[in-house]
Design a protein around this motif. Structure first.
Motif, PDB file in Angstrom:
ATOM      1  N   TYR A 158       0.808  -1.226   0.000  1.00  0.00           N
ATOM      2  CA  TYR A 158       0.000   0.000   0.000  1.00  0.00           C
ATOM      3  C   TYR A 158       0.841   1.276   0.000  1.00  0.00           C
ATOM      4  O   TYR A 158       0.298   2.373  -0.079  1.00  0.00           O
ATOM      5  N   LEU A 159       2.138   1.126   0.104  1.00  0.00           N
ATOM      6  CA  LEU A 159       3.014   2.300   0.080  1.00  0.00           C
ATOM      7  C   LEU A 159       2.905   3.000  -1.270  1.00  0.00           C
ATOM      8  O   LEU A 159       2.459   2.412  -2.253  1.00  0.00           O
ATOM      9  N   PRO A 160       3.359   4.251  -1.367  1.00  0.00           N
ATOM     10  CA  PRO A 160       3.219   4.998  -2.620  1.00  0.00           C
ATOM     11  C   PRO A 160       3.889   4.310  -3.815  1.00  0.00           C
ATOM     12  O   PRO A 160       4.814   3.511  -3.670  1.00  0.00           O
ATOM     13  N   ASP A 161       3.407   4.660  -4.983  1.00  0.00           N
ATOM     14  CA  ASP A 161       3.942   4.183  -6.248  1.00  0.00           C
ATOM     15  C   ASP A 161       5.444   4.451  -6.296  1.00  0.00           C
ATOM     16  O   ASP A 161       5.923   5.454  -5.773  1.00  0.00           O
ATOM     17  N   SER A 162       6.175   3.585  -6.941  1.00  0.00           N
ATOM     18  CA  SER A 162       7.634   3.699  -7.011  1.00  0.00           C
ATOM     19  C   SER A 162       8.107   4.990  -7.666  1.00  0.00           C
ATOM     20  O   SER A 162       9.233   5.419  -7.451  1.00  0.00           O
ATOM     21  N   PHE A 211       8.702   9.926  -1.819  1.00  0.00           N
ATOM     22  CA  PHE A 211       8.344   8.688  -1.129  1.00  0.00           C
ATOM     23  C   PHE A 211       8.462   7.433  -1.993  1.00  0.00           C
ATOM     24  O   PHE A 211       8.411   6.321  -1.477  1.00  0.00           O
ATOM     25  N   GLY A 212       8.590   7.595  -3.293  1.00  0.00           N
ATOM     26  CA  GLY A 212       8.607   6.448  -4.201  1.00  0.00           C
ATOM     27  C   GLY A 212       9.789   5.517  -4.015  1.00  0.00           C
ATOM     28  O   GLY A 212       9.626   4.297  -3.898  1.00  0.00           O
ATOM     29  N   PHE A 248      12.126   0.382  -2.179  1.00  0.00           N
ATOM     30  CA  PHE A 248      13.182  -0.305  -1.432  1.00  0.00           C
ATOM     31  C   PHE A 248      12.582  -1.279  -0.418  1.00  0.00           C
ATOM     32  O   PHE A 248      13.039  -2.414  -0.289  1.00  0.00           O
ATOM     33  N   ILE A 249      11.549  -0.858   0.288  1.00  0.00           N
ATOM     34  CA  ILE A 249      10.910  -1.714   1.300  1.00  0.00           C
ATOM     35  C   ILE A 249      10.277  -2.937   0.636  1.00  0.00           C
ATOM     36  O   ILE A 249      10.426  -4.063   1.116  1.00  0.00           O
ATOM     37  N   ARG A 250       9.568  -2.734  -0.485  1.00  0.00           N
ATOM     38  CA  ARG A 250       8.940  -3.862  -1.179  1.00  0.00           C
ATOM     39  C   ARG A 250       9.988  -4.860  -1.676  1.00  0.00           C
ATOM     40  O   ARG A 250       9.824  -6.075  -1.524  1.00  0.00           O
ATOM     41  N   ILE A 251      11.070  -4.363  -2.246  1.00  0.00           N
ATOM     42  CA  ILE A 251      12.131  -5.252  -2.735  1.00  0.00           C
ATOM     43  C   ILE A 251      12.787  -5.984  -1.562  1.00  0.00           C
ATOM     44  O   ILE A 251      13.053  -7.184  -1.641  1.00  0.00           O
ATOM     45  N   PHE A 252      13.047  -5.268  -0.476  1.00  0.00           N
ATOM     46  CA  PHE A 252      13.630  -5.868   0.725  1.00  0.00           C
ATOM     47  C   PHE A 252      12.795  -7.063   1.191  1.00  0.00           C
ATOM     48  O   PHE A 252      13.324  -8.136   1.479  1.00  0.00           O
ATOM     49  N   VAL A 256      17.229  -5.739  -8.428  1.00  0.00           N
ATOM     50  CA  VAL A 256      15.870  -5.644  -8.968  1.00  0.00           C
ATOM     51  C   VAL A 256      15.517  -4.164  -8.994  1.00  0.00           C
ATOM     52  O   VAL A 256      15.713  -3.451  -8.008  1.00  0.00           O
ATOM     53  N   LEU A 257      15.004  -3.681 -10.132  1.00  0.00           N
ATOM     54  CA  LEU A 257      14.749  -2.256 -10.271  1.00  0.00           C
ATOM     55  C   LEU A 257      13.487  -1.802  -9.566  1.00  0.00           C
ATOM     56  O   LEU A 257      13.453  -0.740  -8.965  1.00  0.00           O
ATOM     57  N   ASN A 258      12.421  -2.602  -9.680  1.00  0.00           N
ATOM     58  CA  ASN A 258      11.139  -2.106  -9.216  1.00  0.00           C
ATOM     59  C   ASN A 258      10.169  -3.240  -8.902  1.00  0.00           C
ATOM     60  O   ASN A 258      10.016  -4.159  -9.699  1.00  0.00           O
ATOM     61  N   ILE A 259       9.538  -3.175  -7.764  1.00  0.00           N
ATOM     62  CA  ILE A 259       8.352  -3.974  -7.469  1.00  0.00           C
ATOM     63  C   ILE A 259       7.326  -2.950  -7.024  1.00  0.00           C
ATOM     64  O   ILE A 259       7.395  -2.418  -5.919  1.00  0.00           O
ATOM     65  N   ASN A 260       6.414  -2.637  -7.932  1.00  0.00           N
ATOM     66  CA  ASN A 260       5.508  -1.528  -7.693  1.00  0.00           C
ATOM     67  C   ASN A 260       4.344  -1.925  -6.798  1.00  0.00           C
ATOM     68  O   ASN A 260       4.143  -3.107  -6.494  1.00  0.00           O
TER      69      ASN A 260
END
Length: 178
Positions: free
Chosen positions: A19-23, A28-29, A34-38, A51-55
């Motif tokens: 639910y965090l903001p869009d990358s 905040f992106g 970073f948190i989602r990838i972690f 990994v570049l992005n997990i939106n």
């Protein structure tokens, strides 16, 4: 111990991180991404070093058999079935849907909802693939290296390397590099 870490990471991903903001949101992106990838590094079977992005709102079930390579991305609101291998340098647009199985429909005397489902098949997306927005990939497909799937494509068969596919069902539009 790894199982516990996986379950805790799943909990935090689905209750908080998705639910965090869009990358791509200013300020905040990047921390959100970073948190989602972690967390996904602790959830997925394998996760590339870079990994570049997990939106936001990406859904992958328990993620136990999801693999993603270096410099790849998962777009916003994507749904991945639990048996998908994503290569390196893969760009995935928003709302991509990778289907894992189908309903069994062979017995015309039994309602389809009672016939069960087929076995989950592994979907393989090779290196350097660009998947446009709202692409649907049916179970067990292989997307060849360097291919492009046009926005809205419904992929019902394997896609050869270096091809552009689009439409419903997806068909060859052209070959790349020729």
């Amino acid at each position: 111990m790894n199982k516990i870490i996986r379950l805790i990471s799943l909990f935090f991903y689905y209750c908080f991180a998705q639910y965090l903001p869009d990358s791509y949101t200013p300020i905040f992106g990047k921390p959100s991404n970073f948190i989602r990838i972690f967390l996904c590094r602790r959830i997925f079977k394998s996760c590339g070093k870079r990994v570049l992005n997990i939106n936001r709102h990406a859904f992958f079930g328990f993620g136990k058999n999801v693999e993603i390579g270096d410099f790849s991305s998962i777009g916003a609101n994507c749904v991945l079935h639990p048996n998908v291998k994503i290569g390196q340098y893969v760009m995935m647009g928003p709302e991509t849907y990778i289907v894992g199985n189908n309903h069994i429909t062979a017995d015309v005397n039994t309602p389809m909802c009672f016939q069960g489902k087929t076995e989950n098949k592994v979907t393989v997306i090779e290196d350097d693939v660009w998947i446009g927005a709202r692409v649907m990939i049916m179970p067990g497909r292989k997307i060849g290296k360097g291919s492009i799937l046009a926005a809205g494509a419904v992929v019902t068969k394997d896609v050869p390397s270096l091809c552009v596919f689009g439409g419903n069902p997806a068909k060859l539009i052209r070959r790349r590099g020729m």
